[in-house]
Design a protein around this motif. Structure first.
Motif, PDB file in Angstrom:
ATOM      1  N   ALA A 234       7.483  -3.845   0.540  1.00 52.21           N
ATOM      2  CA  ALA A 234       6.132  -3.401   0.195  1.00 52.21           C
ATOM      3  C   ALA A 234       6.055  -1.886   0.080  1.00 52.21           C
ATOM      4  CB  ALA A 234       5.144  -3.904   1.250  1.00 52.21           C
ATOM      5  N   ALA A 237       7.565  -1.215  -3.443  1.00 55.81           N
ATOM      6  CA  ALA A 237       7.292  -2.165  -4.519  1.00 55.81           C
ATOM      7  C   ALA A 237       6.400  -1.578  -5.594  1.00 55.81           C
ATOM      8  CB  ALA A 237       6.652  -3.433  -3.949  1.00 55.81           C
ATOM      9  N   LYS A 242       2.696  -5.166  -4.902  1.00 59.23           N
ATOM     10  CA  LYS A 242       2.564  -4.661  -3.538  1.00 59.23           C
ATOM     11  C   LYS A 242       1.485  -5.411  -2.763  1.00 59.23           C
ATOM     12  CE  LYS A 242       2.163  -0.437  -0.827  1.00 59.23           C
ATOM     13  NZ  LYS A 242       2.102   1.040  -0.874  1.00 59.23           N
ATOM     14  N   GLU A 246       1.940  -7.403   0.790  1.00 57.77           N
ATOM     15  CA  GLU A 246       1.172  -7.053   1.984  1.00 57.77           C
ATOM     16  C   GLU A 246       0.402  -8.263   2.504  1.00 57.77           C
ATOM     17  OE1 GLU A 246      -1.084  -3.732   0.602  1.00 57.77           O
ATOM     18  OE2 GLU A 246       0.473  -2.268   1.168  1.00 57.77           O
TER      19      GLU A 246
END
Length: 259
Positions: A234, A237, A242, A246
């Motif tokens: 993350a 990314a 992303k 998350e």
């Protein structure tokens, strides 16, 4: 990560990759079918652990089997021996075969919804395996180990040293391991679909799926490792994925907390 015969909990059965549960259950099922005169030779196996497109992922992690025989009494025997089983037909979009999933197998996470669907009275197809109701009454199902014991009892036999060289203590230990793996696989199963959901966005995430299926004693550690790798991904990314990573990390935190 594709399952191979070297993956923990897996072996081969007649040249095909299979979880250790299937490798123990299939010979007993075959022998029982032969004793009943349902088959005269070996089972005609078409798939054990694999990724055939028509199977929708249900065979990817073990516990599921496909055989070419389409004999209703053979299906009934499989059910008596602890497998949710059905004949799949051309009308359903399949080349006719019998499909089954072992109940109580700790390797069968992708197909476990079909066992739940069977117990609830459905046919294992469609969303959640509940495409069509077969009975309004809840069903019961032995575990695959109980199914082996049942089949042997019908034949009036008990395991010999050649058939099963486990001591009672070893057998009890394996049963406890099965129970522990099933308990731990429940939270893992919750994340399995989430991981698959973002796999297309990040090709390397496929290798992380392997962390979901290790030996039971390493399961909690594996979940923690997976969480750390998600955090690292993350951080670097692309913005388009992303948010998904998350969200997955947050869901995994909740699973780890309950594991």
């Amino acid at each position: 990560m594709a399952v191979t015969a070297k993956t923990a909990g897996f072996t081969t059965f007649r040249g095909r990759v299979a979880c250790t549960c299937l490798a123990q259950w299939l010979p007993e099922f075959e022998a029982a079918a032969q004793r009943l005169g349902l088959i005269t030779g070996e089972l005609d196996i078409t798939q054990l652990t694999g990724d055939a497109d028509a199977s929708g992922g249900t065979h990817e992690r073990g516990g599921a089997f496909d055989i070419w025989e389409t004999i209703q009494k053979l299906v009934e025997l499989a059910i008596e021996m602890g497998a949710a089983a059905w004949i799949r037909t051309r009308a359903q979009g399949f080349k006719p075969h019998t499909h089954g999933v072992l109940n109580g197998c700790p390797h069968n996470a992708p197909a476990r919804y079909q066992v739940a669907a069977y117990l609830a009275g459905f046919n294992g197809l469609g969303k959640g395996g509940r495409g069509r109701r077969e009975t309004a009454q809840p069903r019961t199902l032995r575990t695959w180990r109980e199914g082996i014991a049942w089949a042997r009892a019908q034949h009036g036999t008990t395991p010999t040293t050649e058939e099963d060289d486990m001591t009672p203590d070893q057998d009890a230990m394996l049963r406890r391991l099965d129970e522990r793996m099933l308990k731990l696989m429940k939270p893992v199963e919750e994340t399995h679909g989430l991981v698959r959901g973002v796999a297309k966005a990040i090709p390397t995430i496929q290798r992380w799926i392997g962390y979901l299926m290790p030996a039971a004693q390493r399961q909690e550690e594996s979940l923690t490792v997976l969480r750390a790798q998600l955090a690292a991904a993350a951080a670097t990314a692309d913005p388009s994925v992303k948010a998904d990573l998350e969200r997955l990390a947050a869901d995994l935190d909740a699973v780890i907390e309950r594991a």
